[in-house]
Design a protein around this motif. Structure first.
Motif, PDB file in Angstrom:
ATOM      1  N   MET A 193     -64.163 -62.037  58.632  1.00  0.00           N
ATOM      2  CA  MET A 193     -62.822 -62.122  58.127  1.00  0.00           C
ATOM      3  C   MET A 193     -62.584 -60.984  57.141  1.00  0.00           C
ATOM      4  SD  MET A 193     -61.178 -65.533  56.725  1.00  0.00           S
ATOM      5  CE  MET A 193     -59.470 -65.692  56.480  1.00  0.00           C
ATOM      6  N   LYS A 194     -61.416 -60.387  57.225  1.00  0.00           N
ATOM      7  CA  LYS A 194     -61.109 -59.237  56.397  1.00  0.00           C
ATOM      8  C   LYS A 194     -60.605 -59.687  55.022  1.00  0.00           C
ATOM      9  CE  LYS A 194     -58.687 -54.884  56.817  1.00  0.00           C
ATOM     10  NZ  LYS A 194     -57.728 -54.129  57.595  1.00  0.00           N
ATOM     11  N   ASP A 195     -61.118 -59.043  53.974  1.00  0.00           N
ATOM     12  CA  ASP A 195     -60.677 -59.360  52.620  1.00  0.00           C
ATOM     13  C   ASP A 195     -59.365 -58.656  52.317  1.00  0.00           C
ATOM     14  OD1 ASP A 195     -62.891 -60.895  52.120  1.00  0.00           O
ATOM     15  OD2 ASP A 195     -64.043 -59.239  51.256  1.00  0.00           O
ATOM     16  N   ILE A 196     -58.537 -59.328  51.554  1.00  0.00           N
ATOM     17  CA  ILE A 196     -57.280 -58.735  51.095  1.00  0.00           C
ATOM     18  C   ILE A 196     -57.527 -58.196  49.694  1.00  0.00           C
ATOM     19  CG2 ILE A 196     -54.881 -59.171  50.504  1.00  0.00           C
ATOM     20  CD1 ILE A 196     -54.898 -61.396  52.587  1.00  0.00           C
ATOM     21  N   ILE A 197     -57.211 -56.928  49.506  1.00  0.00           N
ATOM     22  CA  ILE A 197     -57.421 -56.292  48.213  1.00  0.00           C
ATOM     23  C   ILE A 197     -56.068 -55.953  47.607  1.00  0.00           C
ATOM     24  CG2 ILE A 197     -58.395 -54.313  47.022  1.00  0.00           C
ATOM     25  CD1 ILE A 197     -60.497 -54.188  49.270  1.00  0.00           C
ATOM     26  N   ILE A 198     -55.825 -56.482  46.416  1.00  0.00           N
ATOM     27  CA  ILE A 198     -54.603 -56.172  45.682  1.00  0.00           C
ATOM     28  C   ILE A 198     -54.989 -55.213  44.572  1.00  0.00           C
ATOM     29  CG2 ILE A 198     -52.707 -57.095  44.324  1.00  0.00           C
ATOM     30  CD1 ILE A 198     -53.140 -59.759  45.767  1.00  0.00           C
ATOM     31  N   THR A 199     -54.441 -54.024  44.626  1.00  0.00           N
ATOM     32  CA  THR A 199     -54.803 -53.015  43.645  1.00  0.00           C
ATOM     33  C   THR A 199     -54.144 -53.315  42.306  1.00  0.00           C
ATOM     34  OG1 THR A 199     -52.967 -51.575  44.239  1.00  0.00           O
ATOM     35  CG2 THR A 199     -55.034 -51.266  45.440  1.00  0.00           C
ATOM     36  N   HIS A 200     -54.718 -52.714  41.278  1.00  0.00           N
ATOM     37  CA  HIS A 200     -54.183 -52.881  39.932  1.00  0.00           C
ATOM     38  C   HIS A 200     -52.766 -52.342  39.852  1.00  0.00           C
ATOM     39  CE1 HIS A 200     -54.157 -53.218  35.612  1.00  0.00           C
ATOM     40  NE2 HIS A 200     -53.857 -51.942  35.506  1.00  0.00           N
ATOM     41  N   ARG A 201     -52.513 -51.256  40.536  1.00  0.00           N
ATOM     42  CA  ARG A 201     -51.189 -50.634  40.521  1.00  0.00           C
ATOM     43  C   ARG A 201     -50.128 -51.552  41.131  1.00  0.00           C
ATOM     44  NH1 ARG A 201     -49.598 -45.394  44.003  1.00  0.00           N
ATOM     45  NH2 ARG A 201     -47.438 -45.268  43.364  1.00  0.00           N
ATOM     46  N   LYS A 202     -50.449 -52.180  42.265  1.00  0.00           N
ATOM     47  CA  LYS A 202     -49.503 -53.088  42.915  1.00  0.00           C
ATOM     48  C   LYS A 202     -49.273 -54.335  42.065  1.00  0.00           C
ATOM     49  CE  LYS A 202     -50.227 -51.742  47.677  1.00  0.00           C
ATOM     50  NZ  LYS A 202     -50.572 -52.165  49.023  1.00  0.00           N
ATOM     51  N   LEU A 203     -50.326 -54.851  41.472  1.00  0.00           N
ATOM     52  CA  LEU A 203     -50.200 -56.021  40.621  1.00  0.00           C
ATOM     53  C   LEU A 203     -49.316 -55.728  39.411  1.00  0.00           C
ATOM     54  CD1 LEU A 203     -51.163 -58.933  40.305  1.00  0.00           C
ATOM     55  CD2 LEU A 203     -53.074 -58.052  38.983  1.00  0.00           C
ATOM     56  N   LYS A 204     -49.506 -54.548  38.832  1.00  0.00           N
ATOM     57  CA  LYS A 204     -48.705 -54.139  37.686  1.00  0.00           C
ATOM     58  C   LYS A 204     -47.231 -53.987  38.078  1.00  0.00           C
ATOM     59  CE  LYS A 204     -49.641 -50.974  33.982  1.00  0.00           C
ATOM     60  NZ  LYS A 204     -50.278 -49.762  33.545  1.00  0.00           N
ATOM     61  N   ARG A 205     -46.974 -53.418  39.258  1.00  0.00           N
ATOM     62  CA  ARG A 205     -45.608 -53.232  39.727  1.00  0.00           C
ATOM     63  C   ARG A 205     -44.920 -54.576  39.961  1.00  0.00           C
ATOM     64  NH1 ARG A 205     -45.602 -50.548  45.062  1.00  0.00           N
ATOM     65  NH2 ARG A 205     -45.781 -52.670  45.821  1.00  0.00           N
ATOM     66  N   GLU A 206     -45.629 -55.510  40.576  1.00  0.00           N
ATOM     67  CA  GLU A 206     -45.047 -56.823  40.838  1.00  0.00           C
ATOM     68  C   GLU A 206     -44.787 -57.584  39.540  1.00  0.00           C
ATOM     69  OE1 GLU A 206     -43.922 -57.894  43.802  1.00  0.00           O
ATOM     70  OE2 GLU A 206     -44.529 -55.929  44.532  1.00  0.00           O
ATOM     71  N   LEU A 207     -45.678 -57.459  38.585  1.00  0.00           N
ATOM     72  CA  LEU A 207     -45.472 -58.093  37.284  1.00  0.00           C
ATOM     73  C   LEU A 207     -44.259 -57.496  36.587  1.00  0.00           C
ATOM     74  CD1 LEU A 207     -46.471 -60.123  35.212  1.00  0.00           C
ATOM     75  CD2 LEU A 207     -47.922 -58.331  34.268  1.00  0.00           C
ATOM     76  N   PHE A 208     -44.089 -56.186  36.670  1.00  0.00           N
ATOM     77  CA  PHE A 208     -42.932 -55.522  36.065  1.00  0.00           C
ATOM     78  C   PHE A 208     -41.639 -56.002  36.726  1.00  0.00           C
ATOM     79  CE2 PHE A 208     -39.842 -52.033  35.985  1.00  0.00           C
ATOM     80  CZ  PHE A 208     -39.660 -51.947  34.617  1.00  0.00           C
ATOM     81  N   ILE A 209     -41.636 -56.125  38.046  1.00  0.00           N
ATOM     82  CA  ILE A 209     -40.448 -56.594  38.761  1.00  0.00           C
ATOM     83  C   ILE A 209     -40.112 -58.019  38.337  1.00  0.00           C
ATOM     84  CG2 ILE A 209     -39.540 -57.208  41.044  1.00  0.00           C
ATOM     85  CD1 ILE A 209     -41.138 -54.810  42.134  1.00  0.00           C
TER      86      ILE A 209
END
Length: 76
Positions: free
Chosen positions: A1-17
């Motif tokens: 099964m493939k792992d899903i990786i959420i980068t720090h940059r994407k997490l920061k962008r979603e938190l900002f939104i």
């Protein structure tokens, strides 16, 4: 099964939104307090409703962002 990786940059962008959505919901709350001439204590007593509204706004934006990405990818 493939792992899903959420980068720090994407997490920061979603938190900002989401924070922008929260500020918008607080702005709507302030507007309603001024418009209906109610007590300013509603600014912190209705904080749960404001957070819920910000999540709804975020989800609506998430849907539109997904549709935009889908259309953009279909054009390619």
């Amino acid at each position: 099964m493939k792992d899903i990786i959420i980068t720090h940059r994407k997490l920061k962008r979603e938190l900002f939104i989401w924070l922008v959505c929260l500020v918008a919901a607080i702005g709507l709350n302030v507007y309603s307090i001024i418009y209906y001439d109610t007590s300013w204590s509603e600014l912190y007593t209705h904080l749960g409703y404001v957070v819920a509204i910000s999540i709804v706004i975020y989800l609506i934006l998430w849907i539109f962002r997904g549709l935009f990405l889908l259309v953009r990818n279909l054009k390619k």
